[in-house]
Design a protein around this motif. Structure first.
Motif, PDB file in Angstrom:
ATOM      1  N   UNK A  21     -33.843  56.905 -31.839  1.00  0.00           N
ATOM      2  CA  UNK A  21     -33.803  56.410 -30.792  1.00  0.00           C
ATOM      3  C   UNK A  21     -33.980  57.692 -29.759  1.00  0.00           C
ATOM      4  N   UNK A  22     -33.410  58.678 -30.585  1.00  0.00           N
ATOM      5  CA  UNK A  22     -33.573  60.185 -29.472  1.00  0.00           C
ATOM      6  C   UNK A  22     -35.028  60.714 -29.461  1.00  0.00           C
TER       7      UNK A  22
ATOM      8  N   UNK B 208     -28.134  60.362 -17.036  1.00  0.00           N
ATOM      9  CA  UNK B 208     -27.067  59.829 -18.126  1.00  0.00           C
ATOM     10  C   UNK B 208     -27.387  58.305 -18.216  1.00  0.00           C
ATOM     11  N   UNK B 209     -27.537  58.032 -19.388  1.00  0.00           N
ATOM     12  CA  UNK B 209     -27.603  56.365 -19.603  1.00  0.00           C
ATOM     13  C   UNK B 209     -26.316  55.463 -20.892  1.00  0.00           C
ATOM     14  N   UNK B 210     -25.879  54.694 -19.791  1.00  0.00           N
ATOM     15  CA  UNK B 210     -24.414  54.403 -20.673  1.00  0.00           C
ATOM     16  C   UNK B 210     -25.696  53.452 -21.662  1.00  0.00           C
ATOM     17  N   UNK B 211     -25.823  53.535 -23.606  1.00  0.00           N
ATOM     18  CA  UNK B 211     -26.180  52.314 -24.043  1.00  0.00           C
ATOM     19  C   UNK B 211     -25.077  51.008 -24.416  1.00  0.00           C
TER      20      UNK B 211
ATOM     21  N   UNK C  13     -17.883  50.536 -26.517  1.00  0.00           N
ATOM     22  CA  UNK C  13     -18.770  50.029 -25.672  1.00  0.00           C
ATOM     23  C   UNK C  13     -19.932  50.843 -25.586  1.00  0.00           C
ATOM     24  N   UNK C  14     -20.469  52.465 -26.317  1.00  0.00           N
ATOM     25  CA  UNK C  14     -21.296  52.719 -25.664  1.00  0.00           C
ATOM     26  C   UNK C  14     -22.101  53.911 -26.087  1.00  0.00           C
ATOM     27  N   UNK C  15     -23.134  54.261 -26.351  1.00  0.00           N
ATOM     28  CA  UNK C  15     -23.747  56.070 -26.948  1.00  0.00           C
ATOM     29  C   UNK C  15     -23.697  56.632 -25.665  1.00  0.00           C
TER      30      UNK C  15
ATOM     31  N   UNK D 102     -30.155  64.848 -24.884  1.00  0.00           N
ATOM     32  CA  UNK D 102     -29.435  64.562 -26.091  1.00  0.00           C
ATOM     33  C   UNK D 102     -29.282  63.262 -26.446  1.00  0.00           C
ATOM     34  N   UNK D 103     -28.519  62.775 -28.161  1.00  0.00           N
ATOM     35  CA  UNK D 103     -28.285  60.691 -27.711  1.00  0.00           C
ATOM     36  C   UNK D 103     -26.661  61.505 -28.510  1.00  0.00           C
ATOM     37  N   UNK D 104     -25.900  60.790 -28.038  1.00  0.00           N
ATOM     38  CA  UNK D 104     -24.592  61.458 -28.575  1.00  0.00           C
ATOM     39  C   UNK D 104     -23.884  59.972 -28.594  1.00  0.00           C
TER      40      UNK D 104
END
Length: 222
Positions: free
Chosen positions: A185-186, A162-165, A212-214, A204-206
């Motif tokens: 981006x997904x 899981x990455x916080x973008x 401050x993040x996706x 998945x991209x949320x």
């Protein structure tokens, strides 16, 4: 909610930590060694070396051999290039917003079309970044690096699932057309993972889910 705009230097997107290192180099009157940069930034030598490699790939930093000093292979000296001082003027962001609006207006499946385009892009980025080592975990680390180079300033969990973008290179376009821009981006993540032979089904991209993040999830634990 969501990430901040990405930083730019010389017209290229860079992460906050990479931008800070570049600013340190820009302030030096002469080329600087890796140990000196480690001392100035407080970062680990491997982290500084990784950032320098990324800045060199972007044409923002150049390196030259250090003068010989005793035995052993000479080290390297690093300096910011003139290109790093250029005014970025990212007009392409307006173009991206316009193209996203066209896709949303004319395509019967805008999100899927955008995702497929992103997957093609991700495959090219993965090919350019080089092979991933270490199986699926190595593939996820490599994808994290791709998003770092693109200016998303990802904050990964322990195993890069899981990455916080925390930054977005197309923030305004993503606000206006999230179904299109975020789908691209997904697709980038999916295409890159596929290139490295890693599963992409659980990606998945949320968008804008926390301050401050996706969140970009690169698969669930097995």
């Amino acid at each position: 909610m969501g990430p901040r705009p990405a930083r730019t230097a010389g017209g290229r997107l860079v992460s906050p930590s990479r931008a800070a290192l570049l600013e340190t180099l820009q302030a030096q009157p002469e080329p600087t060694s890796l140990p000196a940069l480690v001392a100035a930034t407080g970062l680990h030598a491997n982290t500084v070396r990784e950032h320098l490699d990324g800045l060199r790939r972007s044409g923002l930093v150049a390196r030259t051999p250090a003068p010989p000093s005793g035995r052993g292979r000479p080290g390297w000296l690093y300096a910011a290039t003139p290109r790093s001082q250029e005014d970025p003027r990212p007009e392409y962001a307006g173009l991206a917003a316009a193209l996203a609006a066209v896709i949303a207006r004319t395509s019967p499946e805008p999100s899927e079309e955008a995702r497929r385009a992103g997957a093609d892009w991700g495959r090219r980025l993965a090919h350019d970044a080089g092979a991933a080592e270490g199986g699926d975990a190595g593939a996820r680390r490599q994808v994290t690096g791709i998003f770092e180079d693109m200016g998303f300033a990802p904050e990964p969990d322990a195993d890069d699932r899981e990455l916080r973008l925390t930054r977005c290179p197309l923030l305004e376009a993503a606000h206006q057309q999230p179904d299109v821009v975020c789908a691209v981006h997904l697709g980038i993540a999916q295409g890159a993972l596929e290139t490295y032979g890693a599963p992409a089904d659980g990606v998945e991209l949320l968008p804008f889910v926390e301050p401050g993040a996706c969140l970009l999830r690169l698969g669930t634990a097995s």
